[in-house]
Every structure is written in structure tokens, then in C-alpha cells.
Design a protein around this motif. Structure first.
Motif, PDB file in Angstrom:
ATOM      1  N   VAL A   5       1.338 -25.711  10.028  1.00 47.30           N
ATOM      2  CA  VAL A   5       1.807 -25.023  11.234  1.00 47.30           C
ATOM      3  C   VAL A   5       2.404 -23.653  10.900  1.00 47.30           C
ATOM      4  O   VAL A   5       2.426 -22.754  11.738  1.00 47.30           O
ATOM      5  N   THR A   6       2.878 -23.484   9.654  1.00 50.06           N
ATOM      6  CA  THR A   6       3.504 -22.216   9.277  1.00 50.06           C
ATOM      7  C   THR A   6       2.477 -21.153   8.929  1.00 50.06           C
ATOM      8  O   THR A   6       2.663 -19.971   9.249  1.00 50.06           O
ATOM      9  N   ALA A   7       1.388 -21.535   8.277  1.00 48.18           N
ATOM     10  CA  ALA A   7       0.421 -20.560   7.751  1.00 48.18           C
ATOM     11  C   ALA A   7      -0.104 -19.586   8.805  1.00 48.18           C
ATOM     12  O   ALA A   7      -0.071 -18.369   8.591  1.00 48.18           O
ATOM     13  N   PRO A   8      -0.622 -20.061   9.963  1.00 44.65           N
ATOM     14  CA  PRO A   8      -1.160 -19.092  10.929  1.00 44.65           C
ATOM     15  C   PRO A   8      -0.094 -18.153  11.502  1.00 44.65           C
ATOM     16  O   PRO A   8      -0.398 -17.005  11.832  1.00 44.65           O
ATOM     17  N   ARG A   9       1.142 -18.603  11.594  1.00 41.38           N
ATOM     18  CA  ARG A   9       2.196 -17.749  12.146  1.00 41.38           C
ATOM     19  C   ARG A   9       2.643 -16.701  11.128  1.00 41.38           C
ATOM     20  O   ARG A   9       2.966 -15.574  11.493  1.00 41.38           O
ATOM     21  N   LEU A  10       2.631 -17.083   9.859  1.00 40.70           N
ATOM     22  CA  LEU A  10       2.897 -16.084   8.821  1.00 40.70           C
ATOM     23  C   LEU A  10       1.796 -15.040   8.770  1.00 40.70           C
ATOM     24  O   LEU A  10       2.049 -13.851   8.585  1.00 40.70           O
ATOM     25  N   GLU A  35       0.118 -13.746  11.047  1.00 45.50           N
ATOM     26  CA  GLU A  35       0.215 -12.742  12.111  1.00 45.50           C
ATOM     27  C   GLU A  35       1.037 -11.521  11.690  1.00 45.50           C
ATOM     28  O   GLU A  35       0.917 -10.448  12.289  1.00 45.50           O
ATOM     29  N   LEU A  36       1.870 -11.668  10.649  1.00 44.88           N
ATOM     30  CA  LEU A  36       2.771 -10.585  10.254  1.00 44.88           C
ATOM     31  C   LEU A  36       2.050  -9.400   9.642  1.00 44.88           C
ATOM     32  O   LEU A  36       2.516  -8.271   9.731  1.00 44.88           O
ATOM     33  N   ASN A  37       0.907  -9.653   8.963  1.00 41.09           N
ATOM     34  CA  ASN A  37       0.239  -8.570   8.241  1.00 41.09           C
ATOM     35  C   ASN A  37      -1.241  -8.872   8.116  1.00 41.09           C
ATOM     36  O   ASN A  37      -1.640  -9.818   7.428  1.00 41.09           O
ATOM     37  N   GLN A  38      -2.057  -8.058   8.758  1.00 39.48           N
ATOM     38  CA  GLN A  38      -3.502  -8.283   8.754  1.00 39.48           C
ATOM     39  C   GLN A  38      -4.118  -8.134   7.370  1.00 39.48           C
ATOM     40  O   GLN A  38      -5.230  -8.606   7.112  1.00 39.48           O
ATOM     41  N   ASN A  90       9.056 -12.195   3.940  1.00 37.15           N
ATOM     42  CA  ASN A  90       9.320 -10.902   3.313  1.00 37.15           C
ATOM     43  C   ASN A  90       8.179 -10.457   2.409  1.00 37.15           C
ATOM     44  O   ASN A  90       7.854  -9.262   2.334  1.00 37.15           O
ATOM     45  N   ILE A  91       7.539 -11.405   1.729  1.00 28.87           N
ATOM     46  CA  ILE A  91       6.440 -11.073   0.820  1.00 28.87           C
ATOM     47  C   ILE A  91       5.197 -10.657   1.606  1.00 28.87           C
ATOM     48  O   ILE A  91       4.507  -9.703   1.246  1.00 28.87           O
ATOM     49  N   VAL A  92       4.915 -11.372   2.687  1.00 27.52           N
ATOM     50  CA  VAL A  92       3.758 -11.016   3.519  1.00 27.52           C
ATOM     51  C   VAL A  92       3.940  -9.627   4.119  1.00 27.52           C
ATOM     52  O   VAL A  92       3.023  -8.800   4.124  1.00 27.52           O
ATOM     53  N   LEU A 115       6.137  -2.241  12.075  1.00 25.98           N
ATOM     54  CA  LEU A 115       5.627  -3.593  11.882  1.00 25.98           C
ATOM     55  C   LEU A 115       5.842  -4.094  10.460  1.00 25.98           C
ATOM     56  O   LEU A 115       5.852  -5.299  10.212  1.00 25.98           O
ATOM     57  N   ASN A 116       6.011  -3.187   9.512  1.00 19.50           N
ATOM     58  CA  ASN A 116       6.158  -3.569   8.115  1.00 19.50           C
ATOM     59  C   ASN A 116       7.511  -4.220   7.827  1.00 19.50           C
ATOM     60  O   ASN A 116       7.663  -4.899   6.813  1.00 19.50           O
ATOM     61  N   ARG A 117       8.515  -4.011   8.692  1.00 15.06           N
ATOM     62  CA  ARG A 117       9.841  -4.544   8.384  1.00 15.06           C
ATOM     63  C   ARG A 117      10.558  -5.101   9.605  1.00 15.06           C
ATOM     64  O   ARG A 117      11.606  -5.715   9.460  1.00 15.06           O
ATOM     65  N   GLN A 118      10.030  -4.880  10.802  1.00 19.72           N
ATOM     66  CA  GLN A 118      10.645  -5.395  12.024  1.00 19.72           C
ATOM     67  C   GLN A 118       9.798  -6.585  12.482  1.00 19.72           C
ATOM     68  O   GLN A 118       8.934  -6.462  13.354  1.00 19.72           O
ATOM     69  N   PHE A 119      10.047  -7.740  11.858  1.00 23.19           N
ATOM     70  CA  PHE A 119       9.055  -8.812  11.864  1.00 23.19           C
ATOM     71  C   PHE A 119       8.922  -9.537  13.198  1.00 23.19           C
ATOM     72  O   PHE A 119       8.031 -10.364  13.358  1.00 23.19           O
ATOM     73  N   LEU A 120       9.773  -9.246  14.163  1.00 23.13           N
ATOM     74  CA  LEU A 120       9.606  -9.875  15.472  1.00 23.13           C
ATOM     75  C   LEU A 120       8.455  -9.253  16.261  1.00 23.13           C
ATOM     76  O   LEU A 120       8.036  -9.799  17.283  1.00 23.13           O
ATOM     77  N   PHE A 121       7.940  -8.115  15.794  1.00 27.89           N
ATOM     78  CA  PHE A 121       6.918  -7.379  16.538  1.00 27.89           C
ATOM     79  C   PHE A 121       5.535  -7.575  15.918  1.00 27.89           C
ATOM     80  O   PHE A 121       5.403  -7.757  14.712  1.00 27.89           O
ATOM     81  N   ARG A 122       4.510  -7.487  16.774  1.00 30.18           N
ATOM     82  CA  ARG A 122       3.124  -7.638  16.344  1.00 30.18           C
ATOM     83  C   ARG A 122       2.321  -6.406  16.788  1.00 30.18           C
ATOM     84  O   ARG A 122       2.785  -5.638  17.649  1.00 30.18           O
ATOM     85  N   PRO A 123       1.119  -6.206  16.243  1.00 31.78           N
ATOM     86  CA  PRO A 123       0.333  -5.011  16.610  1.00 31.78           C
ATOM     87  C   PRO A 123       0.159  -4.823  18.114  1.00 31.78           C
ATOM     88  O   PRO A 123       0.165  -3.691  18.605  1.00 31.78           O
TER      89      PRO A 123
END
Length: 992
Positions: A92-97, A99-102, A52-54, A457-465
Motif C-alpha cells: 500500500v505504501t509503494a504507489p503513494r511513495l 507519486e512523489l517523484n516521476q 526523503n530519498i525519493v 515539488l522536490n521538497r514540499q511533499f504534500l504537493f503533486r505535479p
């Protein structure tokens, strides 16, 4: 690794953060953009907070959790998979987090968690951390001005905006010249202020000393008046003026308060819970410190030890708390568990606290918050501890709370999710972690016809650019399949809107196969439709929604609660037409006027032209309808003849004439009818109260707003005809000559909302317009391009035109202009949204889903909820019981109906109710088709009585019954045995 503090701020990407900006504002976002956050612990709760913070857009997020991944982590940690077992959680978590926000770099803190390594963070969040470590870090952060979020304390907190609501403002009717200085508002508008608040003033005439002065503290006199202190030395008030609320910063102290806690109550129906849970959680920490682990699931001995520790802590307190043994034991029984819905609730809440700490916006929790949903536990839980023992499953965290049999029930549940947007994404994430629908019988159906946009993308976190432009339902299903491979082949994806037109897809067999429906919709009409379907098929419905930091949940249970449609919000207050046309006094009025102008210039005329060219009877039907026939025909004539451009030069000239028409000529005509010194029949100035006297605008090609109107209008007009060019607008403007305007006598202008201006147009005049039109056959295949409003495309000129058009009108009337961001919000009717609220609300919904799966039977078991994270406020209540009605001795509710098998004739139908229920059917309808009425006489009556009801429906409606329809829904008016008209349920007549 250490993060150096910095004040550097990246430019806010409004395309990405648009919905969140309407919650937080630019200033709060800038503060967040310079905040570095450390999150300790990356099990489900830690990653939920981090996610949520990212998404929210802080400067950086650093993770600390060197512990290795275990299979039990997969119960709630949605960024882990079985291949990660044995690796460190943070790596393992850092790179996946990330992806949420460039815009938000995500890094890892290496080594031990020491004070030197944490001193450069603005906010530190601890999860899964022993109490001794919490207290140690708390002391350090308290001494160094670092915001600390855990179960204990934080430093003094300065709040710049407590509620986050827009500042109140209103128009002034009078200001007294006396020691109390009474300000009176217009009669129809309450000021909404409270004692002790501050206001400023603008646009006052006659007491100008108040304009733009320092904020003045007020005292409330009544709903339409307040005192501002001594005004006896000021000039005499004449007219006008606007007050505006000024929000004052508030400082909130936080002190070490483990033994004298202050609680934010989460549920006033459980008022005595926080004190008990406060002691119980300390007991848990003590138990972990002694044994190195949480109590074993549903282990009676461990639970007794936790209970005794709780009572020991209670004895050490100055004020004793009444302990409920059952509650403390329940806390111990499930302490080793890990539930995704609970993680979502607390994760959304804590993430919002982090954003408050970064931005100073909204009121923080002061000081402890405890939340439980013990009523989510099924009745008659198995007593055997083996039922809850780990079995090397990703669902062990859930099994520890509910047991293996209940996990089996979850996996075989059949669920329908309507909508895969913000709430839908969070819902699917929770369901994937829960294992919902993954069993042999289980299934999840998802439908959403929308495609992914950048602002999602800011709130629908299953989606990527890379997903932008793709279907939401498909991308969401693919995303959760990666989170939990057990969902693969257990998800059915649709791209259909729910409604009568898709009942062949979502048909009787589809609904009858479901166990529950969950709405994740953003419009009331679709919600009401799904509500009707759930009532018809008697399926539970989970309803929810968010608005910025506010959120609500509603549970609809067959034969227990009212339905969603049983109550509704009051209609949205509309702006009077005369205000929009002639007397705006607020920027909302000019924005709505500009929005209407957009439709009237670029959409409606083109649509009318296309109807004229494609429908042979369009002209005649338009003339017969009367009303605005002249306007429609003139629009067609102008579009095909007078205003038809043959080059882009014509588009610019057209736009320049429109500027003159709307911002000069029409204003001159209004002032010709009502000069600025006009007096009403009662002797008061016409231009007073909410009526502002306007001024015409003289066009200036060097003025940016003037030029923006021309550029956008010319390009949108050109788009109607398939052209577009802005390269030489300024050059063409110099060659445009605008004739001088001469006001006309006899022009009528609407002054009052209930006033009607008669427009009598002779048919011969309409025929003259028609004769000027080119014959459709002379331009075969010719069509215009109507401009369909789209708020989120920054290149299409739509919002730019509305901003310029609105601000020019605001300048006419002396109203403060609005920037593009605010204009887009109002014109686009955008719903503010933020990921924290969405996460919390979906967590609450899933806690109710546990109850539905467990087949809870009583109203007291369920909760409707309302949350406002800004205040913060939590309100929970039992759902409203279903209303009941009665005929004869029979009681019924909205969940009841008459079920009749077989396609009866009308006469058989009438006889059935007369003989079986002592009811005389006086009228019978199916949808909008009247099948029978008591006043129907003669041959038609006898013919209908002998017809099968399915045949009768087809005859009356003149449409065949679709093959997917298994039953007809019939509504009746009836008389009871005493001849009195009574209400009865509807009829479901099975015909196939």
C-alpha cells in the motif's frame, strides 16, 4: 525481485531539483541518479526515510515490509489510512511513495530477506529489524562493499567533499621568492584556509609557474598569509593572481564496534547520555528477543527488567558506563510508543546518510548516534499504566508515551501556521499524525498567499505535479485531510500575507483565541512582524529555518525567553558601487551588475513612463526632487520617442546598440580616463590589487554569448511594448550599423566608494527633455509592460539575459564566466534547500511543541537548536532568558506593558501615570503620530489635553481608526520621581 546495478543516469531536471542542486551539486546528483536503495521496514521511520530519498532523486527505491498494517501504524505512517488495515505495508505504501517523484521508480522486494536478494543494492537501510538480523546483514554488506545504515556498522567510506561549502578563493597581493614561498592576500580579505589544505593558482603575472599547476599544500602563517613551499627557483612575482582551495578526498573506516562504540554527541548538555542509551537499546533488543514485544507502556516490572539487562550489558564492557536508572526506565516506559516528531528527526538524519553513501558528499555519522528529548515529557506524568494502554486508536503510539489526558490536550490545541511551503508541509504532516487540533475545541489555522511551482515539488511533499498553479494553503490542507480524516473541518485556510494590511483578518479576537504560533516563513521581515504580534498577544512562537544542510530552531515563550527580534544576524555585506560600475573582480560583481542592468533597461523605464502617463504632477515633482531627474526624464523620452520600436527590427537594433554601449564604448571611455599604464599619485600602477584592467569586446554575431545577449535583450525590450519575435534576429543583425565610438574628455568616473560625483543639471535642460515628450492626452490608455523579474520561469528570458550580460562583462575584465545555473542562484538570491534538513528541523520544532502543550515552566526545559547535516553537527542550548529593565522598584521585560481599560482623555492619561506610577509623561506617540510632547505649548496643548486619545490619534494621523482595532498601542518617554529619564513598557489602551 532484484534490481540490477546500472550506471545509466537520467538527465537532471533542473526545474524540479533547482534548490537541491545548490546543496549537492550536479556531480553528487549524478551519483545519486545511479544508486539503487533498499529500505527494510515501513512504519513511520521507514516511510520518512523513503519519502526523503525519493524526493532527493536516486535511481530507484525498493521497499521490504510484508507485515500487515495495524491501526497503531497510523500514528506515524502518513501514507497509510484505516482502509489499509490488514494489507501488507509495502504494497500500500509503494504507489503513494512513487507519486512523489516521476524519476524514481518504487518497487517491492518479495519473499524472504536473503543475502542473494540484497547484493545488487548500493545502500541498504534497516528499520524495525531485530539486532541479530542487523548483525547478519551488516557482515554481508561489509564483505561486499555495500553501504549499510542501521544501528551498527558500514564499509569504508570515501568522502569527496567533507563540508559541502563552496571552495574558498581570494586575490593575491604578493608571493615571496624563497624556500617558504609566502603568499600574501589583499589587506581587507582573510583567506579562511587551514593548515594542510591544498590550493591552486591562476592569473599570476611574473611567477607563471604556479598558474594551473598541481595543488600545493599550505601552512598557515596568519589570517592574510600562508606558505606554499619552495618558490626560490620560480620567476619574480609581478602582480595579480587568485588562489582557489582544492578539496581532497577523505577515507573514513567503519569497523564492527558494538562493544567499543564511537558516538556523535547530539546534545553536549547530555554528554553522558549516548553511552547509557547504547546499552539501553541493546537491552530493548534482548527484551524483544525474549518476550516477542517491546516493554508494556509505563509498566514498572518491564522497566525494571530493562534496567537490569542494561546493567548486565554494562558489566560485559571493558569500559563501564555510569547508569542513571531514571533515564533507562524512561526509555522502557515509552519504547512501545511511536512519535511523529521523533520519526521526522531520525528519518531526516538517516535519509541524509543514505544520500551521503550514494554521492560521497559530506561527512557520515561515525559511528553511533543517539538522540533523546526526555524533557518533552510533561511534568508529573500519571502513574497509572492504564493511562497509557492501547485503545484501538490511531494515536496509540503517542498515547503510549504521553497518556490519554495529554492526547486530549493535543487534540484541543489551537495553532496558527504561517506559511505552507517546505517547512509548513512537514509541520502539517507531523501535526496530522499527532492529532493536533482535532478535538472539539481544537483548530489549525494556515495562511499562505503563494501558489505551487514545479521547483516546490522536490521538497514540499504534500504537493503533486497536478497541483502546480494552485494555492499552497488549500492543497496542503487537502493533503493532510487524506492522511488523517480527523483534521477535516478542523483546518481554517487563508490566502493572506501576514502584515499590518491584514490585521482586519488576523485581528485581536483571532490572536486571543490561539494557544501558539508557528512560523514557516522564508523572509526576515515577516518573521519580525509575527514576533511582534506574538509578544503583543503574549503567545508562544516556534521559529525555524533551513539553509541547505543547515537548520535552526528557536523557541519564544512569554515571560521566559527573549523574542525572535531581540537578536539578529549581521547585515549582508554589500558590493561597493564603484566596484560594480567600474572595477569588478569576481563573477558575483558582474552578476549583480547584470541584475541591475535588467532592472534599468526593462523595468524602471517602463514604470516611469506609466507614471508620466497616469499622474499629471509626475514631471513637476520629478524636477523638484532633483537628484536623478535627468535620468528619469531621459528614460521616458527614450522609451516614448527615440527607442520606441515600430517593428521587431527596431528591438534588435536597440539591443545591438546596447551591446556596443556597455561592452565596448563604456570600456573604451574607462581606459581613456585610466590607461592601462596609469600610475597613481603614490607611484603604484592604477590597475593593480583588486582593480583589473578591462578590454573592449568586438561584437561577433557568430559568438553564442554575444548572440544570446541580443536575442534576450531584443525580446525583453519588445515585451515592454507588447511584442516578441526571435525568428530573424541574425538576419537583422547583419543590417545594423554601429557608429565608431569617440571617448570624451571631462567625463568623471567614481574610483573610491566614498567619492561623490556631482551631477548638476540645469532646469532649462530638463525642460527641453520635457518639451520633447508626447502629451499624455495624445496617447490615451497607452501603457508599457514593466518586466518583473521571475527566476523560475525558464521561458521568459530573464535569467538568460542576466547570464549573457554578466558573462560579457566578465569577459571584459578577464573573470571566469558562470553558467546559467550559478547565475540563477546568485541573481535570484536562491536559498538552497533539501528535504532531509526540512524534515529533521520540523521534527525538532514539534518536540518543542509538546513542551508548550505540556505547559513547561522553566528555561531549562526548552531547547534552541542548530544542525548541520553535512558535518554532521548538532548543537542545542537553552533559550536566552528575557532581558529585564527597571524603573523605581518595578522590574519589567518585553512581555510587560501597562494595560488601561477605557478611552481616556490625554489629561486623564497624564494624571493616571503621575498618580499611580509616579511617572511624568514627557512624550507620547502612537505609531508615527506624536500625540503629546513637553515642548507643545499654548492653545494646541490645551485642546489636545481635553481630547479623548482615540480622537487625538485620528486628528493627528488624519486617518480614522479601523473598526477592527480594539486597543491602541502607545509609547511614552517618561521621567521618574527623581526627574531622570527612564525606559518603561508600552501602553495598551482598550478603546472598544
Amino acid at each position: 525481485m532484484e534490481i540490477e546495478p546500472t550506471t545509466e543516469q537520467h538527465e537532471i531536471d533542473e526545474g524540479l531539483y533547482s534548490r537541491q542542486l545548490y546543496v549537492l551539486g550536479h556531480e553528487a546528483m549524478r551519483k545519486m541518479g545511479s544508486s539503487n536503495i533498499l529500505i527494510v521496514g515501513l512504519k513511520g521511520l521507514g516511510v520518512e526515510i523513503a519519502k526523503n530519498i525519493v524526493l532527493a532523486g536516486v535511481k530507484s527505491v525498493t521497499l521490504y515490509d510484508p507485515e500487515t498494517v495495524k491501526i497503531a501504524d497510523l500514528a506515524t505512517q502518513f501514507f497509510l489510512c484505516e482502509e489499509d488495515i490488514g494489507k501488507s505495508r509495502d504494497s500500500v505504501t509503494a504507489p503513494r511513495l512513487a507519486e512523489l517523484n516521476q524519476y524514481v521508480p518504487v518497487s517491492i522486494l518479495k519473499g524472504e530477506l536473503t543475502n542473494d536478494k540484497i547484493r545488487n543494492y548500493q545502500v541498504i537501510v534497516l528499520t524495525e529489524t531485530p539486532l541479530t538480523k542487523q548483525l547478519e546483514i551488516n557482515d554481508f554488506t561489509h564483505a561486499n562493499g555495500i553501504h549499510f545504515i542501521s544501528t551498527d556498522v558500514r564499509e569504508n567510506f570515501v568522502i569527496s567533499d567533507v563540508t559541502g561549502e563552496n571552495s574558498l578563493s581570494g586575490m593575491i597581493a604578493a608571493i615571496s621568492k624563497e624556500e617558504d614561498g609566502i603568499v600574501t592576500c589583499l589587506d581587507d580579505t582573510r583567506h579562511g584556509l587551514e593548515d594542510g589544505e591544498y590550493v591552486t593558482f591562476t592569473e599570476i603575472k611574473g611567477m607563471e609557474e604556479l598558474n594551473d599547476s598541481e595543488p600545493r599544500k599550505i601552512k598557515i602563517i596568519g589570517p592574510y598569509s600562508f606558505s606554499i613551499g619552495d618558490t626560490s627557483n620560480f620567476g619574480n612575482y609581478i602582480t595579480g593572481g587568485i588562489f582557489t582551495q582544492v578539496k581532497q578526498p577523505k577515507t573514513l573506516p567503519f569497523v564492527k564496534s558494538l562493544t567499543k562504540p564511537e558516538f556523535l554527541v547530539s546534545d553536549y548538555g547530555k554528554f553522558n547520555r549516548p553511552g547509557q542509551l547504547h546499552l539501553g537499546f541493546q537491552a530493548l533488543q534482548s527484551f524483544v528477543g525474549k518476550h516477542g514485544s517491546f516493554p508494556r507502556p509505563h509498566h514498572e516490572g518491564d522497566a525494571e527488567e530493562i534496567l537490569q539487562l542494561t546493567k548486565d550489558f554494562n558489566e560485559q564492557c571493558e569500559e563501564k558506563t555510569e547508569i542513571d536508572d531514571k533515564i533507562i526506565k524512561q526509555l522502557a516506559y515509552g519504547a512501545a510508543g511511536d512519535l511523529s516528531p521523533m520519526v521526522a528527526v531520525i528519518g531526516g538524519l538517516v535519509a541524509q546518510e543514505v544520500l551521503k553513501a550514494c554521492s560521497g558528499k559530506f561527512h557520515p555519522i561515525h559511528q553511533f548516534f543517539y538522540f533523546d528529548s526526555l524533557e518533552s515529557l510533561p511534568d508529573n506524568l500519571p502513574q497509572n499504566p492504564e493511562e497509557y494502554a492501547p485503545c484501538n486508536s490511531r494515536y496509540d503510539g503517542q498515547i503510549a508515551v504521553f497518556g490519554k489526558q495529554f492526547q486530549d490536550n493535543i487534540s484541543n490545541f489551537r495553532q496558527f501556521l504561517v506559511g505552507a511551503g517546505a517547512i509548513g508541509c512537514e509541520m502539517l504532516k507531523n501535526w496530522a499524525m499527532m492529532g493536533l487540533g482535532t478535538g472539539s475545541r481544537g483548530i489549525i489555522h494556515i495562511t499562505d498567499m503563494d501558489t505551487i511551482e514545479k521547483s516546490n515539488l522536490n521538497r514540499q511533499f504534500l504537493f503533486r505535479p497536478l497541483d502546480v498553479g494552485k494555492l499552497k494553503s488549500e492543497c496542503a490542507a487537502s493533503a493532510i485531510a487524506k492522511m488523517n480524516p480527523h483534521t477535516v473541518s478542523k483546518i481554517n485556510v487563508y490566502q493572506d500575507r501576514v502584515g499590518p494590511e491584514t490585521e482586519n483578518v488576523f485581528n485581536d479576537d483571532f490572536f486571543e483565541s490561539l494557544d501558539c504560533v508557528t512560523n514557516a516563513l522564508d523572509n526576515v521581515d515577516a518573521r519580525k512582524y509575527m514576533d511582534r504580534r506574538c509578544v503583543y498577544f503574549r503567545k508562544p512562537l516556534l521559529e525555524s529555518g533551513t539553509l541547505g544542510t543547515k537548520g535552526n530552531t528557536q523557541v519564544v515563550i512569554p515571560y521566559l525567553t527573549e523574542s525572535y527580534s531581540s537578536s539578529q544576524d549581521p547585515p549582508e555585506k554589500s558590493i561597493p558601487i564603484c566596484t560594480l560600475k567600474n572595477f569588478p573582480n569576481a563573477i558575483e560583481h558582474t552578476i549583480q551588475w547584470a541584475r541591475d542592468l535588467f532592472e534599468g533597461l526593462f523595468k524602471i523605464p517602463s514604470e516611469n513612463v506609466n507614471l508620466y502617463l497616469s499622474q499629471p504632477n509626475f514631471v513637476e515633482s520629478t524636477i523638484k526632487q532633483g537628484g536623478n531627474a535627468k535620468e528619469v526624464l531621459e528614460n521616458i523620452s527614450n522609451s516614448l520617442v527615440a527607442d520606441k520600436p515600430y517593428s521587431f527590427d527596431h528591438c534588435v537594433k536597440w539591443a545591438r546598440f546596447k551591446f556596443e554601449e556597455h561592452y565596448n564604448n563604456n570600456i573604451q571611455q574607462l581606459l581613456f580616463n585610466f590607461p592601462k599604464d596609469s600610475i597613481t599619485s603614490s607611484g603604484t600602477p592604477f590597475w593593480s590589487g583588486p582593480k583589473r584592467a578591462p578590454d573592449p569586446i568586438v561584437f561577433d554575431p557568430e559568438n553564442e554569448i554575444h548572440l544570446e545577449f541580443i536575442i534576450t535583450a531584443a525580446n525583453l525590450h519588445a515585451f515592454n511594448y507588447g511584442e516578441s519575435n526571435i525568428d530573424y534576429v541574425k538576419k537583422i543583425l547583419k543590417e545594423v550599423s554601429v557608429p565608431k565610438f569617440i571617448p570624451k574628455s571631462g567625463v568623471k568616473i567614481q574610483v573610491q566608494e566614498n567619492e561623490t560625483i556631482q551631477q548638476n543639471t540645469d532646469e532649462s535642460e530638463l525642460r527641453k527633455i520635457v518639451h520633447s515628450l508626447p502629451e499624455p492626452s495624445s496617447i490615451p490608455g497607452y501603457r508599457l509592460n514593466p518586466v518583473v523579474f521571475e527566476k523560475d520561469d525558464d521561458t521568459n528570458y530573464h535569467i538568460d539575459f542576466i547570464t549573457a550580460a554578466s558573462n560579457l562583462r566578465a569577459m571584459n575584465y578577464g573573470i571566469q564566466c558562470a553558467d546559467r545555473h550559478k547565475t540563477k542562484f546568485i541573481a535570484g538570491k536562491i536559498i538552497p534547500a533539501i528535504a532531509t534538513t526540512t524534515a529533521l528541523i520540523t521534527g525538532l520544532v514539534c518536540l518543542e511543541l509538546y513542551k508548550i502543550i505540556g505547559n513547561k515552566k522553566t528555561l531549562e526545559d526548552y531547547r534552541n537548536g542548530f544542525v548541520n547535516l553535512a558535518l554532521p553537527f548538532f548543537g542545542f542550548s537553552e533559550p536566552v532568558a528575557m532581558p529585564k529593565a527597571k524603573y523605581h522598584e518595578s522590574e519589567w521585560s518585553l512581555w510587560d506593558r501597562f494595560d488601561i481599560e477605557g478611552d481616556l482623555t490625554l489629561q486623564e492619561f497624564l494624571n493616571y501615570f503621575a498618580n499611580n506610577h509616579e511617572l511624568e509623561v514627557t512624550m507620547l506617540s502612537c505609531g508615527v503620530s506624536m500625540l503629546y510632547s513637553f515642548f507643545l505649548q499654548g492653545k494646541r496643548r490645551e485642546e489636545r489635553k481635553n481630547m479623548k486619545l482615540s480622537q487625538l490619534v485620528e486628528t493627528v494621523s488624519k486617518k480614522p481608526i479601523p473598526p477592527h482595532v480594539k486597543a491602541l498601542t502607545l509609547e511614552m518617554c517618561v521621567n521618574d520621581r527623581n526627574g531622570e529619564d527612564v525606559e518603561v513598557p508600552y501602553v495598551r489602551l482598550v478603546i472598544r
